[in-house]
Design a protein around this motif. Structure first.
Motif, PDB file in Angstrom:
ATOM      1  N   GLY A 128      -2.290   0.012  -6.699  1.00  0.00           N
ATOM      2  CA  GLY A 128      -3.204   1.025  -7.174  1.00  0.00           C
ATOM      3  C   GLY A 128      -2.147   1.994  -8.077  1.00  0.00           C
ATOM      4  O   GLY A 128      -2.627   3.223  -8.473  1.00  0.00           O
ATOM      5  N   LYS A 131       0.786  -1.266  -0.284  1.00  0.00           N
ATOM      6  CA  LYS A 131       0.159   0.098  -0.050  1.00  0.00           C
ATOM      7  C   LYS A 131       0.883   1.294   0.012  1.00  0.00           C
ATOM      8  O   LYS A 131       2.157   1.232   0.518  1.00  0.00           O
ATOM      9  CB  LYS A 131      -1.005  -0.117   1.177  1.00  0.00           C
ATOM     10  N   THR A 149       2.098  13.235 -14.912  1.00  0.00           N
ATOM     11  CA  THR A 149       1.195  12.902 -13.720  1.00  0.00           C
ATOM     12  C   THR A 149       2.220  12.990 -12.797  1.00  0.00           C
ATOM     13  O   THR A 149       1.644  13.145 -11.442  1.00  0.00           O
ATOM     14  CB  THR A 149       0.767  11.573 -14.091  1.00  0.00           C
ATOM     15  N   LEU A 167      -1.764   3.279 -12.780  1.00  0.00           N
ATOM     16  CA  LEU A 167      -2.817   2.593 -12.296  1.00  0.00           C
ATOM     17  C   LEU A 167      -2.683   1.157 -11.520  1.00  0.00           C
ATOM     18  O   LEU A 167      -3.503   0.900 -10.630  1.00  0.00           O
ATOM     19  CB  LEU A 167      -4.061   2.618 -13.115  1.00  0.00           C
ATOM     20  N   GLN A 177      -1.579   6.760  -9.029  1.00  0.00           N
ATOM     21  CA  GLN A 177      -2.820   7.342  -8.862  1.00  0.00           C
ATOM     22  C   GLN A 177      -3.461   6.968  -7.265  1.00  0.00           C
ATOM     23  O   GLN A 177      -3.716   7.723  -6.519  1.00  0.00           O
ATOM     24  CB  GLN A 177      -3.985   6.631  -9.641  1.00  0.00           C
ATOM     25  N   ALA A 178      -3.021   5.880  -6.835  1.00  0.00           N
ATOM     26  CA  ALA A 178      -3.347   5.447  -5.451  1.00  0.00           C
ATOM     27  C   ALA A 178      -2.410   5.972  -4.386  1.00  0.00           C
ATOM     28  O   ALA A 178      -3.101   6.790  -3.232  1.00  0.00           O
ATOM     29  CB  ALA A 178      -3.264   3.974  -5.137  1.00  0.00           C
ATOM     30  N   TRP A 179      -1.200   6.366  -4.917  1.00  0.00           N
ATOM     31  CA  TRP A 179      -0.407   7.217  -4.156  1.00  0.00           C
ATOM     32  C   TRP A 179      -0.861   8.772  -3.721  1.00  0.00           C
ATOM     33  O   TRP A 179      -0.943   9.254  -2.743  1.00  0.00           O
ATOM     34  CB  TRP A 179       1.242   7.290  -4.540  1.00  0.00           C
ATOM     35  N   ILE A 180      -1.398   9.125  -4.983  1.00  0.00           N
ATOM     36  CA  ILE A 180      -1.856  10.521  -5.223  1.00  0.00           C
ATOM     37  C   ILE A 180      -3.020  10.684  -4.234  1.00  0.00           C
ATOM     38  O   ILE A 180      -3.430  11.680  -3.411  1.00  0.00           O
ATOM     39  CB  ILE A 180      -2.222  11.069  -6.541  1.00  0.00           C
ATOM     40  N   GLU A 181      -4.045   9.661  -4.425  1.00  0.00           N
ATOM     41  CA  GLU A 181      -5.150   9.375  -3.545  1.00  0.00           C
ATOM     42  C   GLU A 181      -5.063   9.574  -2.065  1.00  0.00           C
ATOM     43  O   GLU A 181      -5.857  10.013  -1.090  1.00  0.00           O
ATOM     44  CB  GLU A 181      -6.199   8.527  -4.110  1.00  0.00           C
ATOM     45  N   ALA A 182      -3.877   8.846  -1.790  1.00  0.00           N
ATOM     46  CA  ALA A 182      -3.450   8.787  -0.238  1.00  0.00           C
ATOM     47  C   ALA A 182      -2.976  10.052   0.245  1.00  0.00           C
ATOM     48  O   ALA A 182      -2.647  10.162   1.553  1.00  0.00           O
ATOM     49  CB  ALA A 182      -2.512   7.605  -0.143  1.00  0.00           C
ATOM     50  N   GLY A 183      -3.101  11.179  -0.586  1.00  0.00           N
ATOM     51  CA  GLY A 183      -2.585  12.536  -0.216  1.00  0.00           C
ATOM     52  C   GLY A 183      -0.763  12.600  -0.069  1.00  0.00           C
ATOM     53  O   GLY A 183      -0.454  13.552   0.687  1.00  0.00           O
TER      54      GLY A 183
END
Length: 135
Positions: A117, A21, A49, A93, A120-126
């Protein structure tokens, strides 16, 4: 002859290689100096990105020979000389990063994980990204 799709290759990769994660990767980066994060996308895509800070850009196509100990030494990436080094692969992704992780796994790397993820998941995790820090 059956065909293998991109999705099928990514699924196969996820069965063979464990994921990590984003928050766990960030923690490991602070503790493990030898942890190598590889973004397998093309440099132009990363420029749009951004990527995980500290990640190196070794495109999937180049990874096939950069990680090969049997090609001429000048073709190899010295950062991939140690088959037991901890490596995390990623893309935007996740699927291409997964396939890149499986490629390394199939080439004898024993400590590979896939960023779950992707970037993108890294970014969404802030978590922060770098736009031109990948090398």
């Amino acid at each position: 002859m059956s065909q293998k799709t991109f999705g099928a290759m990514a699924e196969e990769a996820h069965r063979a290689v464990p994921t990590i994660k984003p928050a766990d990767l960030q923690r490991r980066q602070k503790k493990e100096a030898d942890l190598l994060v590889i973004d397998v996308r093309d440099a132009a895509d990363i420029a749009q990105t951004g990527t995980v800070p500290g990640a190196v850009n070794l495109s999937f196509g180049a990874l096939t020979y950069l990680a090969d100990n049997e090609v001429p030494e000048s073709w190899r990436d010295p950062r991939l000389a140690d088959r037991s080094q901890p490596i995390i692969t990623t893309c935007i992704l996740g699927p291409l990063g997964a396939i890149g992780g499986k490629l390394l796994h199939d080439m004898g790397f024993t400590n590979v994980q896939i960023l779950e993820g992707g970037v993108q998941a890294w970014i969404e995790a802030g978590l922060p990204v770098v736009k031109n820090g990948a090398s």
